[in-house]
Enzyme design. Sequence first.
Site, short mmCIF file in Angstrom:
data_model
loop_
_atom_site.label_atom_id
_atom_site.label_comp_id
_atom_site.label_asym_id
_atom_site.label_seq_id
_atom_site.Cartn_x
_atom_site.Cartn_y
_atom_site.Cartn_z
N LYS A 10 0.89 -1.26 -0.25
CA LYS A 10 0.06 -0.07 0.00
C LYS A 10 0.82 1.25 -0.01
O LYS A 10 1.96 1.15 0.10
CB LYS A 10 -0.96 -0.06 1.27
CG LYS A 10 -1.87 -1.03 1.30
CD LYS A 10 -2.88 -1.14 2.51
CE LYS A 10 -3.56 -2.37 2.59
NZ LYS A 10 -4.50 -2.16 3.84
N TYR A 50 -12.65 -2.23 -2.69
CA TYR A 50 -12.87 -2.11 -1.49
C TYR A 50 -14.42 -2.16 -1.34
O TYR A 50 -14.87 -1.80 -0.32
CB TYR A 50 -12.16 -1.12 -0.62
CG TYR A 50 -10.78 -1.53 -0.08
CD1 TYR A 50 -10.50 -2.60 0.49
CD2 TYR A 50 -9.85 -0.46 -0.43
CE1 TYR A 50 -9.19 -2.75 0.88
CE2 TYR A 50 -8.53 -0.91 0.10
CZ TYR A 50 -8.21 -1.81 0.90
OH TYR A 50 -6.98 -2.20 1.10
N ASN A 113 -1.54 -0.27 7.23
CA ASN A 113 -1.13 -1.55 7.64
C ASN A 113 -0.32 -2.34 6.65
O ASN A 113 -0.31 -3.45 6.41
CB ASN A 113 -2.16 -2.42 8.09
CG ASN A 113 -3.20 -2.93 7.18
OD1 ASN A 113 -3.23 -2.23 5.99
ND2 ASN A 113 -4.17 -3.56 7.57
N HIS A 116 -1.87 -5.25 1.43
CA HIS A 116 -3.14 -6.07 1.44
C HIS A 116 -2.96 -7.32 0.77
O HIS A 116 -2.16 -7.92 0.00
CB HIS A 116 -3.96 -5.36 0.18
CG HIS A 116 -5.13 -6.02 -0.21
ND1 HIS A 116 -6.49 -6.27 0.52
CD2 HIS A 116 -5.48 -6.79 -1.25
CE1 HIS A 116 -7.22 -7.02 -0.22
NE2 HIS A 116 -6.78 -7.20 -1.33
P1 DAT Z 1 -7.61 -6.98 5.66
O1 DAT Z 1 -6.85 -5.83 5.07
O2 DAT Z 1 -6.99 -7.55 6.76
O3 DAT Z 1 -8.35 -7.89 4.88
P2 DAT Z 1 -10.23 -5.71 6.13
O4 DAT Z 1 -10.72 -6.37 4.71
O5 DAT Z 1 -11.28 -6.07 7.16
O6 DAT Z 1 -8.77 -6.23 6.45
O7 DAT Z 1 -10.21 -4.12 5.86
C1 DAT Z 1 -9.45 -3.36 4.82
C2 DAT Z 1 -8.73 -2.38 5.19
O8 DAT Z 1 -9.59 -1.36 5.73
C3 DAT Z 1 -7.65 -2.79 6.38
O9 DAT Z 1 -6.63 -3.36 5.85
C4 DAT Z 1 -7.72 -1.56 6.64
C5 DAT Z 1 -8.78 -0.81 6.75
N1 DAT Z 1 -9.70 -0.84 8.10
C6 DAT Z 1 -10.31 -2.05 8.37
N2 DAT Z 1 -10.92 -1.96 9.43
C7 DAT Z 1 -10.74 -0.55 9.91
C8 DAT Z 1 -11.01 -0.06 11.08
N3 DAT Z 1 -11.63 -0.23 12.01
N4 DAT Z 1 -10.85 1.35 10.99
C9 DAT Z 1 -10.08 1.89 10.01
N5 DAT Z 1 -9.43 1.26 8.88
C10 DAT Z 1 -9.88 0.06 8.81
MG MG Z 2 -9.73 -7.77 3.35
#
Ligand code: DAT
Ligand code: MG
Length: 136
Positions: A10, A50, A113, A116
């Site tokens: 990212k 997303y 983080n 992805h």
């Molecule tokens: P991942 O990237 O582990 O698949 P996800 O699909 O639940 O996680 O979420 C996509 C991204 O969105 C994640 O990498 C960071 C952001 N994100 C997720 N939960 C969040 C939150 N509670 N507050 C802010 N950003 C968040």
């Molecule tokens: Mg995800």
Amino acid sequence: MTERTLVLVKPDGVARGLVGEVITRLERKGLRLVAAELRTLTREVAETHYAEHSERPFFADLVEFITGGPLVALVVEGPRAIEAFRALAGATDPVKAAPGTIRGDFALEVQNNIVHGSDSPESAAREVKLFFPDLG
Ligand code: DAT
Ligand code: MG
């Protein structure tokens, strides 16, 4: 069984110079690069990528963040590549991610983080096609 998964370094990971670190870790694990490209996402691609989070309160910030600078998109292949890369990445919240994982070693904030990785065969198929429509 060989699988493909979409990995993104990212914009925060690119800005911090962690592209090589991420690629080193996945190659060392035994995963193989099939495609790689530095690019800045359009809002449209970011919102499609997303889409599952479109109703979440953090969605607007997430789209701003992911379009805010160049990222590196990778297609990665190997046995159980989807699960294998998710294990290398660690938990979504970097504070909860185990040390030794990419997020656990390099990040502190949920949004920033670093990486992805597709979370299922269905997501992987959709995401690889979105980023690399010409990939055979
Ligand atoms: P991942 O990237 O582990 O698949 P996800 O699909 O639940 O996680 O979420 C996509 C991204 O969105 C994640 O990498 C960071 C952001 N994100 C997720 N939960 C969040 C939150 N509670 N507050 C802010 N950003 C968040
Ligand atoms: Mg995800």
